[in-house]
Write a protein that holds these residues in place. Sequence first.
Motif, short mmCIF file in Angstrom:
data_model
loop_
_atom_site.label_atom_id
_atom_site.label_comp_id
_atom_site.label_asym_id
_atom_site.label_seq_id
_atom_site.Cartn_x
_atom_site.Cartn_y
_atom_site.Cartn_z
N PHE A 1 7.38 -0.64 -12.15
CA PHE A 1 8.15 -0.51 -13.40
C PHE A 1 8.96 -1.79 -13.64
CE2 PHE A 1 7.90 3.77 -11.48
CZ PHE A 1 7.21 4.45 -12.46
N LYS A 2 8.29 -2.86 -13.98
CA LYS A 2 8.96 -4.15 -14.11
C LYS A 2 10.07 -4.14 -15.16
CE LYS A 2 5.75 -7.53 -12.26
NZ LYS A 2 5.01 -8.79 -12.49
N LEU B 1 17.83 6.21 -13.30
CA LEU B 1 18.56 7.25 -12.59
C LEU B 1 17.66 8.43 -12.24
CD1 LEU B 1 22.00 7.53 -14.44
CD2 LEU B 1 21.63 6.87 -12.06
N LEU B 2 16.79 8.79 -13.17
CA LEU B 2 15.91 9.93 -12.93
C LEU B 2 14.83 9.59 -11.90
CD1 LEU B 2 15.56 11.10 -16.63
CD2 LEU B 2 16.78 12.30 -14.80
N LEU B 3 14.34 8.36 -11.94
CA LEU B 3 13.27 7.97 -11.03
C LEU B 3 13.72 7.91 -9.58
CD1 LEU B 3 11.43 5.20 -13.09
CD2 LEU B 3 10.53 7.43 -12.45
N GLU B 4 15.04 7.80 -9.33
CA GLU B 4 15.49 7.68 -7.94
C GLU B 4 15.05 8.88 -7.11
OE1 GLU B 4 19.77 7.39 -7.76
OE2 GLU B 4 20.08 9.43 -8.50
N LEU B 5 14.94 10.06 -7.74
CA LEU B 5 14.51 11.27 -7.02
C LEU B 5 13.06 11.64 -7.29
CD1 LEU B 5 17.61 13.60 -7.58
CD2 LEU B 5 17.10 12.17 -5.59
N ILE B 6 12.41 10.90 -8.18
CA ILE B 6 11.06 11.28 -8.61
C ILE B 6 10.01 10.26 -8.20
CG2 ILE B 6 9.62 11.63 -10.67
CD1 ILE B 6 12.08 12.90 -11.99
N SER B 7 10.33 8.99 -8.37
CA SER B 7 9.38 7.94 -8.02
C SER B 7 10.16 6.69 -7.63
CB SER B 7 8.47 7.63 -9.22
OG SER B 7 7.52 6.64 -8.89
N SER B 8 10.46 6.58 -6.33
CA SER B 8 11.23 5.45 -5.83
C SER B 8 10.98 5.33 -4.33
CB SER B 8 12.73 5.66 -6.07
OG SER B 8 13.24 6.65 -5.20
N SER B 9 11.63 4.34 -3.72
CA SER B 9 11.50 4.17 -2.27
C SER B 9 12.06 5.37 -1.51
CB SER B 9 12.23 2.90 -1.83
OG SER B 9 11.68 1.77 -2.47
N LYS C 1 0.84 -1.21 0.00
CA LYS C 1 0.00 0.00 0.00
C LYS C 1 0.87 1.25 0.00
CE LYS C 1 -3.87 2.15 2.46
NZ LYS C 1 -4.76 2.08 3.66
N ASP C 2 1.99 1.18 0.71
CA ASP C 2 2.93 2.31 0.73
C ASP C 2 3.49 2.56 -0.67
OD1 ASP C 2 2.87 2.99 3.49
OD2 ASP C 2 4.09 1.24 3.94
N PHE C 3 3.82 1.47 -1.37
CA PHE C 3 4.34 1.61 -2.74
C PHE C 3 3.33 2.31 -3.64
CE2 PHE C 3 7.08 -2.41 -2.04
CZ PHE C 3 8.12 -1.64 -1.57
N ASP C 4 2.08 1.97 -3.47
CA ASP C 4 1.03 2.55 -4.30
C ASP C 4 0.82 4.03 -4.01
OD1 ASP C 4 0.60 0.11 -5.50
OD2 ASP C 4 -1.02 -0.47 -4.14
N PHE D 1 17.42 1.27 0.87
CA PHE D 1 16.74 1.68 -0.36
C PHE D 1 17.01 0.72 -1.51
CE2 PHE D 1 18.25 4.09 -4.19
CZ PHE D 1 17.03 4.17 -4.84
N LEU D 2 18.22 0.23 -1.62
CA LEU D 2 18.59 -0.63 -2.75
C LEU D 2 17.79 -1.94 -2.75
CD1 LEU D 2 22.47 -0.16 -2.64
CD2 LEU D 2 20.85 0.94 -4.19
N SER D 3 17.52 -2.46 -1.57
CA SER D 3 16.76 -3.70 -1.46
C SER D 3 15.26 -3.45 -1.61
CB SER D 3 17.04 -4.37 -0.11
OG SER D 3 18.40 -4.67 0.03
N ILE D 4 14.76 -2.46 -0.90
CA ILE D 4 13.32 -2.18 -0.92
C ILE D 4 12.88 -1.69 -2.30
CG2 ILE D 4 11.52 -0.69 0.06
CD1 ILE D 4 12.98 -0.91 2.74
N ASN D 5 13.74 -0.96 -2.99
CA ASN D 5 13.34 -0.40 -4.27
C ASN D 5 13.09 -1.47 -5.33
OD1 ASN D 5 12.78 2.28 -5.33
ND2 ASN D 5 14.30 1.79 -6.88
N LYS D 6 13.73 -2.62 -5.20
CA LYS D 6 13.48 -3.70 -6.15
C LYS D 6 12.02 -4.13 -6.07
CE LYS D 6 14.93 -8.18 -7.85
NZ LYS D 6 15.87 -9.31 -7.78
#
Length: 599
Positions: free
Chosen positions: A294-295, A236-244, A105-108, A282-287
Amino acid sequence: MEEFELYWNRYYLENVKIEDYGYAEFISKSMLRVKTDKKTDLIQEGLIVPIKINGKEYRCFVKEITETRIDFIFKQDFEDIDFIKKNTKYLKTFSTSKKYSISEKDFDSINLSPEFINLINLLAEVDDPNSDAESLAFLINPLTLLKNKIIETANSISEGAVEEIKDLPTAISRIGLERLKKLVYQYFELFITTYKSPLPDFEEFNQVNLTKVELFKKLPPLISFQPKKKAGLLLLLLELISSSIVLFVNKDEKYKKLIKNTVKLYSYMTRIYEKVIFGDDFLSINKDFLNRQFKFLVEVNDSYKLAHLILNPQLSLQTQQLNLSNRNLKRAYIFYLIFLGLNYLVYNDKKSGYTLYNKLRRFGMSLNEAVDFLNEVVFFVNKILSALKIKPFLRTPSPVNYTISCRKIFPETGSFVDLIEEFKKVGSGKKKRLVLRTQDTAFTGYLLNYLLNDVEIGLSSKIYVVIPCEAIYSPDSLLVENLSGFDIVYFKNLDKLSPMFYREFYKLWKNFEGIIMGDYSYYSFMDFDKQKIQLFYVIKDSKFDVPLITREKQAYDFIVSKLKDEYISLFETTDFKSIDKINSDLYDFESIAKMLLQE
């Protein structure tokens, strides 16, 4: 006998009394050293004597007697590994209870504008040679500025035509795929440069994103990497825009204030802080987030994680299989160079600038040529920032007044001096294989970051990759051709390499023309393990002990001091946590970091 003394690993023992002689200092399969307080007359060098260990008698050759020690050589290999494990000093570990749990739910809840999602899909489609005008038009149609520009361009190259082009599919067909790509990429740059930051405290957000775009254009050709699609840049761009990262910022106020720039975002201590408050980094959770949202970026994310491991070899990645293809490894190195470039060009981080200039030397650039190369990036970034009236502009790069010297940074003890000298042998070309036995792979990774970037050692311009052995799942990862293009391949946690890949590793060890390095755990007791001993036989002539934390107070003090410095750099305060507890015993590198960071 001398051969056997050097052949096997030495294990240092705690308070083990050897009857009649003194206390054991270390033991190996072939040798026992006993500490004494005076030279004994009970035995003589060259005799065979009985020694009782753990209730069993062993026949030993007396090799040497001095005022402080006696060296015995076992007539038959010592094999009592349970005795060694029982009497070995171990480093303590420290665990924290996470402050927050992360749910699907947090991801959504991480929002991304419909326009951005549409643009991501368009970038994937425009790079697909099988795309048609209708499908492209469907994605472009909601992007009014881009749509109008395409139709305008189509009409400008159709002068003399009877009818004006008004519909998008016809315009796309008229201008052709290559010109369309150029227009889409230009629009994407404009979109990224003006995107509103979801990170309230992050400084120079637009400058960072635009610099990523320019660096992603300039760096790949240096290592013969041709991006087939924009997936790497998108990640790279999503790390600051849409990521964990965005999720973490929304959940925790202290973390939100922490993430102010890429220097802090990419730091080792930030990854540990994430483990402390979120249970994992972040590296683990972002997967998990990418798998949900974004599969198509999951494979590219393996490169991203490896890039962080190159930047911070002390990191311990979550045990997961990674795609270790040559393409993914090269992309990881590009990401690593981009990390350095962002830290230096946007935030003037001198250490990153020093490292980046050294890496550019590998591509035949003098210092002045490297400055010119980076100036081209800055020129294009500032040109766009100026047109859009966005400030501040990037500084003009110049040589940095910074250096890394292991000789000055490391403790001045014999074991650290020996370690530096061992790396200098590799840097000078005298040896191409080096495997480090260590009580703590994170500590070794921290040292490695200095050793590989010290100009005096001779490895600072080398292209290298760090591969966690537990992530290897295919023998193809160990093929010589898969690692082509790299000067150094560093295998982290060799004791965790699956035995099914020993054969391929042996072939690589024998045939790879570059440098192979790695590490394995002191506590794996590799030379006593029935399977791992096969790997031990491959590396035995190239192994070297990293300073042992349980034996050298200077090593432990060095770790604590450096992690305190990292803490100050991250939080800009000296309110260290648990410092008395840290100093009361011996903890591993990551545990000390967690203890400093616990709330």
